[in-house]
Motif scaffolding. Structure first.
Motif, PDB file in Angstrom:
ATOM      1  N   UNK A  19     -61.758 -26.064  31.526  1.00  0.00           N
ATOM      2  CA  UNK A  19     -61.925 -24.625  31.641  1.00  0.00           C
ATOM      3  C   UNK A  19     -63.380 -24.744  32.073  1.00  0.00           C
ATOM      4  N   UNK A  20     -63.694 -24.015  33.324  1.00  0.00           N
ATOM      5  CA  UNK A  20     -64.970 -23.801  33.764  1.00  0.00           C
ATOM      6  C   UNK A  20     -65.580 -22.255  33.250  1.00  0.00           C
ATOM      7  N   UNK A  60     -59.089 -25.120  26.749  1.00  0.00           N
ATOM      8  CA  UNK A  60     -57.598 -24.766  27.060  1.00  0.00           C
ATOM      9  C   UNK A  60     -57.228 -23.246  26.981  1.00  0.00           C
ATOM     10  N   UNK A  61     -56.242 -22.743  27.351  1.00  0.00           N
ATOM     11  CA  UNK A  61     -56.026 -21.544  27.172  1.00  0.00           C
ATOM     12  C   UNK A  61     -55.636 -21.047  25.683  1.00  0.00           C
ATOM     13  N   UNK A  82     -59.431 -11.436  27.661  1.00  0.00           N
ATOM     14  CA  UNK A  82     -59.087 -10.457  26.445  1.00  0.00           C
ATOM     15  C   UNK A  82     -59.767 -10.886  25.331  1.00  0.00           C
ATOM     16  N   UNK A  83     -59.983 -10.078  24.643  1.00  0.00           N
ATOM     17  CA  UNK A  83     -60.945 -10.023  23.400  1.00  0.00           C
ATOM     18  C   UNK A  83     -60.161  -9.685  22.231  1.00  0.00           C
ATOM     19  N   UNK A  96     -53.646 -16.800  33.392  1.00  0.00           N
ATOM     20  CA  UNK A  96     -53.098 -15.714  34.212  1.00  0.00           C
ATOM     21  C   UNK A  96     -51.650 -16.197  34.824  1.00  0.00           C
ATOM     22  N   UNK A  97     -51.300 -17.443  34.932  1.00  0.00           N
ATOM     23  CA  UNK A  97     -50.133 -17.953  35.443  1.00  0.00           C
ATOM     24  C   UNK A  97     -48.881 -17.682  34.467  1.00  0.00           C
TER      25      UNK A  97
END
Length: 614
Positions: A19-20, A60-61, A82-83, A96-97
């Motif tokens: 992740x960036x 990661x997600x 998302x929080x 998002x995918x």
């Protein structure tokens, strides 16, 4: 099908893995990334343009993260997708995918078909969630609505609120559900051929949970002061990144969540002195982006009645915005059906019938003339040259209900006969009509002002709310003011939830049937003709009767037709000359009264008259 919006803001999942993370904080020399999974803080790389960034290969997600400022303050990502633990908690990396869409064939609906249903996710159903709202969409579509307009869902403080105090503008509020559950709601609406608009707030951030003042003060321009403090920086130093943040936010909701457009709250409160202001820039970005592939609509709220945003091109397509909320029609109609004349209603009280006629025929009532309520300030711009689809018109909205002390709906205030007449005039006009959730059956539940702020702010809001009504005669007494529901009490929120079982009972069922009949007539007889409607109409008095005439499409492309309306909003029967053309709708009218029609109080008659092109 999968959809995502690519942007510099927020945490970005990389194709190569990891992740960036990015955070814009010009003027701060050190920002640290904190990841809950790692249990440590890592310094981010500072760039000359104010960005701080760090690529984390093992992220990661689903990871929770936040940022630590030089003074030790921990803040969420301003562009968090998302929080889960509300606005003060950590942000979550979202893929998002992950959601697979089922609406590949959806290209939207043209605006002349718009019949709008405004709803608030938290009170639309007992559960108050995206998933529960999805289960009710079929009933809304079956009634004849073609558009749902959802009040703001961007993350706001606490578990309940109207949504206009959002602070994390990319994160659907966790109290309503997950991002994927919101996507499923939009997906289901498209399957029912419903257009979906999202209400967004670009004129201010909420008072609690907005950490941008600490981490990114360049987001605000002290040269412009507003009721919320320094204005959002749309035109000062470093404003390009701020403008990009909001342009991307608009594109994000439309591209990643597949909304069919936006309703932009209170654009009159935006301070922006650039030649192409942020409202126009957002509209152009949406039309030049997703608008090339499907129908995208932008609706404004603009108390200044700025018709320049609503101009059409040679093909009758919007140059900037699609439409604007029309408070003028509401105010005139409210005086007519309730008799109330306090506050801003005073501007329409001298001749409410004529004001209602102007609104029906031309959109705005105030088109540049002085407003007595505003101490003679000139208000508005000419609007008669615009198609009436440029005006979202209504008899109530969340504002007009919720800003009353007890959240009274119009069905509890109005003469029922005159109210039915006003619905006929609204729903059978070329305007883009809108009803607020529950209005279709005269819901008995109020829609109160509610929120869920922290203790100190909660007390101030409660006291301010009651003080606000102190200027009204009914609330001069302290005990009367104390009876106003506390916005922060959970009971205030619960009391505002719709009771769907009312729809089948007595007067509720009668009003529902009336609205259904009007919307059926609109869909079958008027909607096909509204695409050709290009300019406002005319109105005049026939004694005490109000008459309005609009030009709409004819039975053949080379012809046009006149839509003619006559209505009696008085308290006694009157006689009026018959309307020309085929009778489409009539109520409380005696056609056998000799050379004239006898119109009882609340009578409405509508005809369609075919004409050749002159």
């Amino acid at each position: 099908m999968k959809h995502a919006h690519t942007m510099n803001f927020g945490a970005q999942l990389l194709d190569s893995g990891g992740v960036l993370f990015r955070y814009w904080a010009p003027g701060l020399d050190r920002i640290e990334l904190e990841r809950e999974a790692a249990g440590n803080a890592l310094a981010m790389q500072a760039r000359d343009d104010g960005w701080h960034e760090l690529e984390v290969p093992e992220a990661a997600a689903g990871d929770r993260y936040g940022f630590k400022l030089p003074d030790g303050l921990r803040v969420p990502d301003p562009a968090s997708r998302r929080n889960p633990d509300d606005v003060h908690g950590a942000s979550e990396v979202v893929d998002p995918h992950a959601y697979r869409w089922n609406d590949a064939e959806w290209r939207g609906r043209p605006w002349h078909e718009a019949v709008i249903y405004e709803l608030h996710i938290g009170t639309f159903t007992p559960e108050g969630t995206f998933g529960a709202a999805q289960e009710r969409l079929a009933e809304v579509a079956a009634l004849g609505f073609t558009v749902i307009e959802i009040m703001p869902v961007a993350d706001f403080p606490g578990q309940r609120g109207w949504g206009y105090d959002g602070v994390l503008l990319f994160a659907p509020d966790a109290a309503y559900g997950t991002p994927d559950e919101l996507k499923a709601l939009v997906d289901a609406a498209h399957a029912l051929e419903l257009t979906v608009l999202l209400d967004v707030v670009y004129n201010h951030f909420g008072p609690e949970g907005n950490y941008l003042h600490a981490g990114s003060p360049a987001f605000f321009n002290p040269a412009h002061q507003t009721p919320w403090g320094a204005a959002i920086n749309y035109d000062g130093e470093r404003s390009r990144t701020v403008r990009d943040f909001f342009v991307h936010n608009a594109l994000y909701w439309v591209e990643e969540f597949r909304f069919d457009g936006l309703r932009m709250d209170a654009v009159h409160a935006i301070r922006d002195d650039t030649d192409i202001d942020i409202v126009q820039e957002i509209c152009e970005a949406l039309r030049d982006g997703p608008g090339r592939e499907r129908e995208i609509h932008i609706v404004l709220e603009n108390d200044a009645n700025g018709s320049h945003y609503l101009l059409r091109d040679e093909a009758n397509a919007p140059r900037i915005a699609t439409a604007q909320w029309n408070d003028d029609l509401h105010h005139a109609a409210h005086v007519l059906v309730t008799g109330e004349r306090d506050g801003y209603y005073a501007d329409y009280a001298d001749d409410a019938v004529d004001s209602f006629g102007v609104a029906l025929a031309q959109g705005f009532v105030y088109q540049g003339q002085p407003s007595p309520f505003r101490n003679g300030e000139h208000r508005g711009e000419p609007s008669a040259h615009l198609p009436l689809a440029a005006f979202v018109s209504f008899l109530q909205t969340h504002d007009q209900v919720g800003n009353r002390a007890f959240g009274d709906r119009i069905s509890s205030l109005a003469d029922p006969v005159l109210l039915r007449a006003a619905y006929a005039c609204l729903l059978l006009s070329p305007h883009a009509p809108m009803l607020f959730m529950g209005e279709e059956y005269g819901a008995s539940t109020p829609f109160l002002y509610f929120c869920d702020f922290g203790p100190e702010l909660a007390a101030a809001v409660s006291e301010g709310r009651r003080a606000e009504f102190g200027g009204f005669a009914a609330f001069k007494d302290e005990a009367a003011r104390a009876s106003i529901p506390d916005p922060n009490a959970e009971s205030t929120f619960v009391a505002s939830k719709l009771r769907w079982d009312e729809r089948a009972d007595g007067a509720h069922a009668e009003l529902l049937a009336h609205v259904r009949d009007l919307l059926t007539l609109r869909r079958e007889r008027l909607m096909p003709r509204l695409a050709a409607h290009r300019t406002g109409g005319t109105h005049w008095r026939d004694g005490e009767a109000l008459r309005v005439r609009w030009e709409v499409g004819g039975a053949a492309p080379e012809r046009f037709a006149q839509l003619n309306l006559v209505a009696n909003f008085g308290t006694a029967p009157i006689h009026a000359l018959p309307l020309a053309g085929d009778l489409l709708y009539t109520s409380n009218t005696d056609h056998d009264a000799g050379p004239t029609w006898r119109l009882a109080p609340g009578a409405v008659c509508l005809t369609l008259e075919e004409n050749p092109i002159a």
